[in-house]
Design an enzyme around this catalytic site. Sequence first.
Site, PDB file in Angstrom:
ATOM      1  N   PHE A  90       1.082  -1.097   0.023  1.00 36.01           N
ATOM      2  CA  PHE A  90      -0.034   0.066  -0.004  1.00 36.01           C
ATOM      3  C   PHE A  90       1.166   1.338  -0.038  1.00 36.01           C
ATOM      4  O   PHE A  90       1.913   1.358   0.855  1.00 36.01           O
ATOM      5  CB  PHE A  90      -0.894  -0.171   1.226  1.00 36.01           C
ATOM      6  CG  PHE A  90      -1.942   0.986   1.080  1.00 36.01           C
ATOM      7  CD1 PHE A  90      -3.083   0.893   0.387  1.00 36.01           C
ATOM      8  CD2 PHE A  90      -1.888   2.330   1.987  1.00 36.01           C
ATOM      9  CE1 PHE A  90      -3.919   2.022   0.235  1.00 36.01           C
ATOM     10  CE2 PHE A  90      -3.022   3.060   2.042  1.00 36.01           C
ATOM     11  CZ  PHE A  90      -4.054   3.084   1.046  1.00 36.01           C
ATOM     12  N   ASP A 101       2.308  -5.847   7.345  1.00 32.97           N
ATOM     13  CA  ASP A 101       0.913  -4.855   7.383  1.00 32.97           C
ATOM     14  C   ASP A 101      -0.360  -5.894   6.973  1.00 32.97           C
ATOM     15  O   ASP A 101      -0.292  -6.385   6.081  1.00 32.97           O
ATOM     16  CB  ASP A 101       1.020  -3.789   6.082  1.00 32.97           C
ATOM     17  CG  ASP A 101      -0.066  -2.882   6.428  1.00 32.97           C
ATOM     18  OD1 ASP A 101      -1.175  -3.150   6.854  1.00 32.97           O
ATOM     19  OD2 ASP A 101       0.118  -1.777   5.997  1.00 32.97           O
ATOM     20  N   TYR A 159     -10.539  -0.434  10.977  1.00 36.16           N
ATOM     21  CA  TYR A 159     -11.592  -0.024  10.279  1.00 36.16           C
ATOM     22  C   TYR A 159     -11.872  -0.827   9.089  1.00 36.16           C
ATOM     23  O   TYR A 159     -13.093  -0.473   8.510  1.00 36.16           O
ATOM     24  CB  TYR A 159     -11.627   1.547  10.205  1.00 36.16           C
ATOM     25  CG  TYR A 159     -10.739   1.947   9.254  1.00 36.16           C
ATOM     26  CD1 TYR A 159     -10.558   1.970   7.887  1.00 36.16           C
ATOM     27  CD2 TYR A 159      -9.596   2.718   9.752  1.00 36.16           C
ATOM     28  CE1 TYR A 159      -9.833   2.422   6.902  1.00 36.16           C
ATOM     29  CE2 TYR A 159      -8.585   3.369   9.009  1.00 36.16           C
ATOM     30  CZ  TYR A 159      -8.703   3.137   7.507  1.00 36.16           C
ATOM     31  OH  TYR A 159      -7.878   3.546   6.881  1.00 36.16           O
ATOM     32  N   LYS A 160     -11.186  -1.783   8.823  1.00 39.64           N
ATOM     33  CA  LYS A 160     -11.392  -2.623   7.615  1.00 39.64           C
ATOM     34  C   LYS A 160     -12.376  -3.974   8.071  1.00 39.64           C
ATOM     35  O   LYS A 160     -13.551  -3.641   8.444  1.00 39.64           O
ATOM     36  CB  LYS A 160     -10.316  -3.033   6.920  1.00 39.64           C
ATOM     37  CG  LYS A 160      -9.682  -1.596   6.171  1.00 39.64           C
ATOM     38  CD  LYS A 160      -8.472  -1.972   5.383  1.00 39.64           C
ATOM     39  CE  LYS A 160      -7.704  -0.784   4.945  1.00 39.64           C
ATOM     40  NZ  LYS A 160      -8.345   0.004   3.746  1.00 39.64           N
ATOM     41  N   ARG A 210     -13.158  -3.375  -7.050  1.00 37.85           N
ATOM     42  CA  ARG A 210     -12.982  -4.236  -5.912  1.00 37.85           C
ATOM     43  C   ARG A 210     -14.200  -4.699  -5.296  1.00 37.85           C
ATOM     44  O   ARG A 210     -15.076  -3.817  -5.129  1.00 37.85           O
ATOM     45  CB  ARG A 210     -12.084  -3.404  -4.959  1.00 37.85           C
ATOM     46  CG  ARG A 210     -10.671  -3.027  -5.502  1.00 37.85           C
ATOM     47  CD  ARG A 210      -9.764  -2.937  -4.297  1.00 37.85           C
ATOM     48  NE  ARG A 210     -10.406  -1.916  -3.141  1.00 37.85           N
ATOM     49  CZ  ARG A 210      -9.795  -1.481  -2.129  1.00 37.85           C
ATOM     50  NH1 ARG A 210      -8.476  -1.913  -1.886  1.00 37.85           N
ATOM     51  NH2 ARG A 210     -10.615  -0.503  -1.354  1.00 37.85           N
TER      52      ARG A 210
END
Lengths: 408, 408
Positions: free
Chosen positions: B122, B193, B218-219, B367
């Site tokens: 990322f 990560d 928060y995912k 996605r």
Amino acid sequence: MTDIAALDRADPLAAKRAEFLIPEGVIYLDGNSLGPLTKGAQARIASAVADEWGEMLIRGWNDAGWFTAPGRVGDRIGALIGAPPGSVTAADNTSINVFKCLSAALAMRPDRKVVLSDSGNFPTDLYIAEGLIAGLGGGHRLKTVAPEEVADALDEDVAVMMLTEVDYRTGRRHDMAGLTRRAHEVGALAMWDLAHSAGAFEVDLTGAGADFAVGCGYKYLNGGPGAPAFLYVRPERQARVRPLISGWMGHEAPFAFDPDYRPLEGIGRMRVGTPPVISLKGLDAALDVFDGVEMAAIRAKSISLSELFIAEVERRCAGHGLRLVSPRDPAVRGSQVSFAHEQGYAAMQALIARGVIGDFRAPDVMRFGFAPLYLSHADVAAAAGVLAEVLDGRLWDRPEYLTRSDVT
Amino acid sequence: MTDIAALDRADPLAAKRAEFLIPEGVIYLDGNSLGPLTKGAQARIASAVADEWGEMLIRGWNDAGWFTAPGRVGDRIGALIGAPPGSVTAADNTSINVFKCLSAALAMRPDRKVVLSDSGNFPTDLYIAEGLIAGLGGGHRLKTVAPEEVADALDEDVAVMMLTEVDYRTGRRHDMAGLTRRAHEVGALAMWDLAHSAGAFEVDLTGAGADFAVGCGYKYLNGGPGAPAFLYVRPERQARVRPLISGWMGHEAPFAFDPDYRPLEGIGRMRVGTPPVISLKGLDAALDVFDGVEMAAIRAKSISLSELFIAEVERRCAGHGLRLVSPRDPAVRGSQVSFAHEQGYAAMQALIARGVIGDFRAPDVMRFGFAPLYLSHADVAAAAGVLAEVLDGRLWDRPEYLTRSDVT
């Protein structure tokens, strides 16, 4: 004797109290540590949860302004501290913002090796400087002098003068404009921690010429426990800041997902990761209590409240060994009053048990904060009365008050 | 043809859906970007605001466990990622945690100068490495290779191998155990990560021997927009970590207000400033949905959902130029499926307008994330059906969909 009721009748801020949710029977003199809940913050957080996160889901980033919240809230704080739009952002916590600003400042003075601070600085600011200096391995050092010696310690070795304007224990207030001027005269940068300043009295970062500033969202700004902090970079300095913590929220185009970092124009480059949206919304709403209020009016009432408190305590508690550790001159005092007492810890527990909430700082300091938006002169006089009862009756002398078990 | 209803009848996780508040008419395939609200998180945030902040005020730090929340929530996350108690803390955001872990790792390999990462990482992780390397001025460099070339690029110059387990665009999943072993063979440290891993499938940090890890609250953990992130340090490494960002919440005795920094024993030293209490409480409550659930069951259903989605999309959307960019083998895929389409941006807008919420990543990737705790096979099949409608009817071909105005 002071006509306390008359002072409250003449108080132009009296109506603001109705915007706060303070428990029945509590006189809250700890807003310098954690500001109380406002009706607006409670409603806004509920709405951010249900209507934004719950209903909009991912669309909240655009539709509910989550992305722009750090800058928008930053500008609102900026208006309280003499900072122009685009010079303040809400972000992270104060310690991390100290790190970001101090690292940026050191990089701007590569030939200088001293960070000058004082023994009245909040310890985390000093810890951050220690850790950064050790990690950079560039031969920097942290020089910590007594607060009154800062001006004389400024010389051409100093890269950054890093100070907290108001001493968290004593309430002693530095001369921000004078010290900043002196720092600039020797070529140093000036960085101010406004933890006990923002929302408490007028701050003029622009007028003082400060280079960097940081501050807290949950003290006098009432943003809630662990609310986002803020930071300021003087507009003329922003273009030269290359953030040491360079994250995607400070990138020129975070959603282009470029492999290389290109900092945003302006203060936004000091943002790092995803902002804490729910807390930001709470802080944003909490700032509404400052709408339509001049900071000068807050300052005037703060002085009136703290002068009354000192007078009442000294009148009613004489002979109990209390010692004023805050400056007696309100011009060099923030919005708190501290008294030392050898049984300060236990006496504070006794006060809290009776609804008068202040706090304690080792070794012997009882702290009382005065936030003019929700306190009246009657509150302050009543608090002094409860303190007199506690001391007169040695009500602090109970095992559960004498044992230090709490962390705060 | 697949008996979709039978799959849902046999789903051991089906009852979990009732714990979520997902808007009527929405099929939410973006939990890999922002997890939805749970009933528990909503109630807990309201209570943290009213009953803790509002009523306890400053006393909440002790009485409502605010101080201990980062470690307590960290341990709960640790249980989902194969990390023992005391090895994970909730803290800050993912980018800042990358900075903290990477800086600590580099200090443990002072003679090595390469941070090895891959082009599937990322971007913020790469930005953080760039900024840190530039700021340290120690001659480090960031070497970024293709994901499949990481193993071969590991050599004795590498200080830290820094990877994201699941590629945010394609869902391609690295072999964490194998790459970590290979990194250790050449004397490098391994840092992972877990942004798209934690809560999505089994992770075994202990078994893999990972040295450092970070991840997002928060995912798939559903902590809310900007929820606190987390970080892990392998227990045997903790004593040697000297934090570059050394703040008071990582101090051995934060309320002693010592002038000198002394790090806490253990993972706590990786904390910096005041934790975001309200958000932490929300994340804590959100984690309740994982109670009594084996991550293996989540993984099994994730594979079932994503295999069904691929099959349905390929069956119903044939001839429309969709290209699967995720690995076809579920063993090397996370919990998302991505399809490229030349009108991917507009097609995603058309889907969202019809209640099927996924997202888009440039240049052409649509996605779709599969979070097994709130999605059914019927949802997934219906989403494929809506995608077929959009493509069959060229419903994406509207000016408001074709104009890219949104930031996410």
